[in-house]
Design a protein around this motif. Sequence first.
Motif, PDB file in Angstrom:
ATOM      1  N   GLY A  48       0.836  -1.199   0.000  1.00 23.40           N
ATOM      2  CA  GLY A  48       0.000   0.000   0.000  1.00 23.40           C
ATOM      3  C   GLY A  48       0.867   1.244   0.000  1.00 23.40           C
ATOM      4  O   GLY A  48       2.089   1.179   0.138  1.00 23.40           O
TER       5      GLY A  48
ATOM      6  N   PHE B  45       2.527   5.038  11.609  1.00 20.71           N
ATOM      7  CA  PHE B  45       1.458   4.275  10.982  1.00 20.71           C
ATOM      8  C   PHE B  45       0.785   3.413  12.036  1.00 20.71           C
ATOM      9  O   PHE B  45       1.450   2.721  12.803  1.00 20.71           O
ATOM     10  CB  PHE B  45       2.012   3.395   9.860  1.00 20.71           C
TER      11      PHE B  45
ATOM     12  N   ALA C  64      -1.412   0.325  12.241  1.00 22.65           N
ATOM     13  CA  ALA C  64      -1.938  -0.788  11.451  1.00 22.65           C
ATOM     14  C   ALA C  64      -3.323  -1.203  11.917  1.00 22.65           C
ATOM     15  O   ALA C  64      -4.081  -1.812  11.163  1.00 22.65           O
ATOM     16  CB  ALA C  64      -0.978  -1.977  11.535  1.00 22.65           C
TER      17      ALA C  64
ATOM     18  N   SER D 137      -5.812   0.788  12.630  1.00 22.33           N
ATOM     19  CA  SER D 137      -6.841   1.650  12.054  1.00 22.33           C
ATOM     20  C   SER D 137      -6.505   2.097  10.634  1.00 22.33           C
ATOM     21  O   SER D 137      -7.221   2.927  10.070  1.00 22.33           O
ATOM     22  CB  SER D 137      -7.045   2.887  12.940  1.00 22.33           C
ATOM     23  N   ASP D 138      -5.411   1.564  10.063  1.00 21.06           N
ATOM     24  CA  ASP D 138      -4.986   1.933   8.702  1.00 21.06           C
ATOM     25  C   ASP D 138      -4.799   3.436   8.558  1.00 21.06           C
ATOM     26  O   ASP D 138      -5.143   4.026   7.527  1.00 21.06           O
ATOM     27  CB  ASP D 138      -5.987   1.431   7.654  1.00 21.06           C
ATOM     28  N   THR D 139      -4.236   4.060   9.592  1.00 24.88           N
ATOM     29  CA  THR D 139      -4.062   5.505   9.586  1.00 24.88           C
ATOM     30  C   THR D 139      -2.579   5.857   9.613  1.00 24.88           C
ATOM     31  O   THR D 139      -1.818   5.297  10.389  1.00 24.88           O
ATOM     32  CB  THR D 139      -4.738   6.155  10.810  1.00 24.88           C
TER      33      THR D 139
ATOM     34  N   ASP E  38      -5.862   8.242   5.599  1.00 22.06           N
ATOM     35  CA  ASP E  38      -6.246   6.850   5.414  1.00 22.06           C
ATOM     36  C   ASP E  38      -5.236   6.206   4.466  1.00 22.06           C
ATOM     37  O   ASP E  38      -5.122   6.599   3.308  1.00 22.06           O
ATOM     38  CB  ASP E  38      -7.655   6.768   4.823  1.00 22.06           C
ATOM     39  N   SER E  39      -4.492   5.200   4.968  1.00 23.69           N
ATOM     40  CA  SER E  39      -3.423   4.605   4.159  1.00 23.69           C
ATOM     41  C   SER E  39      -3.960   3.828   2.963  1.00 23.69           C
ATOM     42  O   SER E  39      -3.225   3.565   2.007  1.00 23.69           O
ATOM     43  CB  SER E  39      -2.569   3.680   5.034  1.00 23.69           C
ATOM     44  N   ARG E  40      -5.241   3.450   2.978  1.00 22.09           N
ATOM     45  CA  ARG E  40      -5.793   2.676   1.866  1.00 22.09           C
ATOM     46  C   ARG E  40      -6.225   3.566   0.712  1.00 22.09           C
ATOM     47  O   ARG E  40      -6.208   3.147  -0.449  1.00 22.09           O
ATOM     48  CB  ARG E  40      -6.986   1.856   2.363  1.00 22.09           C
TER      49      ARG E  40
ATOM     50  N   LYS F 227      -8.663   7.995  14.168  1.00 17.53           N
ATOM     51  CA  LYS F 227      -9.610   7.973  13.056  1.00 17.53           C
ATOM     52  C   LYS F 227     -10.481   9.231  13.044  1.00 17.53           C
ATOM     53  O   LYS F 227     -10.874   9.718  11.988  1.00 17.53           O
ATOM     54  CB  LYS F 227     -10.518   6.737  13.132  1.00 17.53           C
TER      55      LYS F 227
END
Length: 317
Positions: A199, A216, A218, A220-222, A233-235, A280
């Motif tokens: 990603g 980072f 992991a 919360s993908d933040t 948002d890393s995604r 988040k």
Amino acid sequence: MIDAATGKELKSIPIEDEDATLRADTDHGKPVAVVRHRRQLAASGLTAESSQVSDLVIDETGSEVWRSPEGGNGSSGTFFIGGYAAEGEADGAGLSNVSKLSTLAGEQAVALPIGAEEENSLLGVIKDKAVYRPRGMLLDEEAAVVHGFDLSKGGSLAWRLPRDVQGRTIVGDFLLTWQSDGMSSTHSLYDLMTGERVGGFEVSNSVGVRCATSAFDADSDTVLCDDPLTLIDSRTGKLLVPTVENQREVSVESAFGGIAYLKVKQEQGAEPLYLALDDKTGKVLGDNLPAAPLAVSTDGYALIWHKLHAFGFKRAA
């Protein structure tokens, strides 16, 4: 040791050194805490007074897992990293000048195959993968990139990143990297088990976000960037929280379990203060905290401990 979910004290471990530092690590995948402290050794005979730095490793119950052997000085010695004992020099990024690692039981050491005699930086050991970056001035471009060595297979090369980067930090089972061309900064997430990019995103400098230092989460993908504080948002690369007007000057210390810890800039000479917030939503969970963060996450709670202060925060629903 305090249960992060209930606040119940599990075990008390006396540490003579008030300036001991506490950090999170793993022992072959199992979470542990590492207390790095300095002990003053009195003069004896012809030997002058000196100091010794050592690691004490404790598990989630407060039981001792490992303690550094006698020896070492203010910087070099035998230290704990990812379930292995490594002879080297402690630095901010991990350990430097490491040529071999051995199991905590003192079994045969695993030698790293390149750069043993040159400057190098062992960034971490994640599930038997040694994340390693040579730093010798004479190394060619290919050798200077981050490598992963499989310690379960005699230290053989497991993967090599395609190019060098300007910044890197290990977050869980990932390596977060960034590089900038002046117009924008590109961030990438690499799986430390395979070395594959899983990603990433790009941030344009025109939006006023500079991700030279970041963390980072992991869970919360933040991705958190400071200067100014920005949650991404890393995604998708989308900003999660609009920039706050008149924002306090902060630096990102760590993020885990959906909670970020930020150091607030104080006047020169003043004791540092910290913020805890939901990474988040940006909601502040704790303000003016006198404690430095420790990356421990249990059942949605995170625990920080420093100089007799302990706080537990739960991520907002």
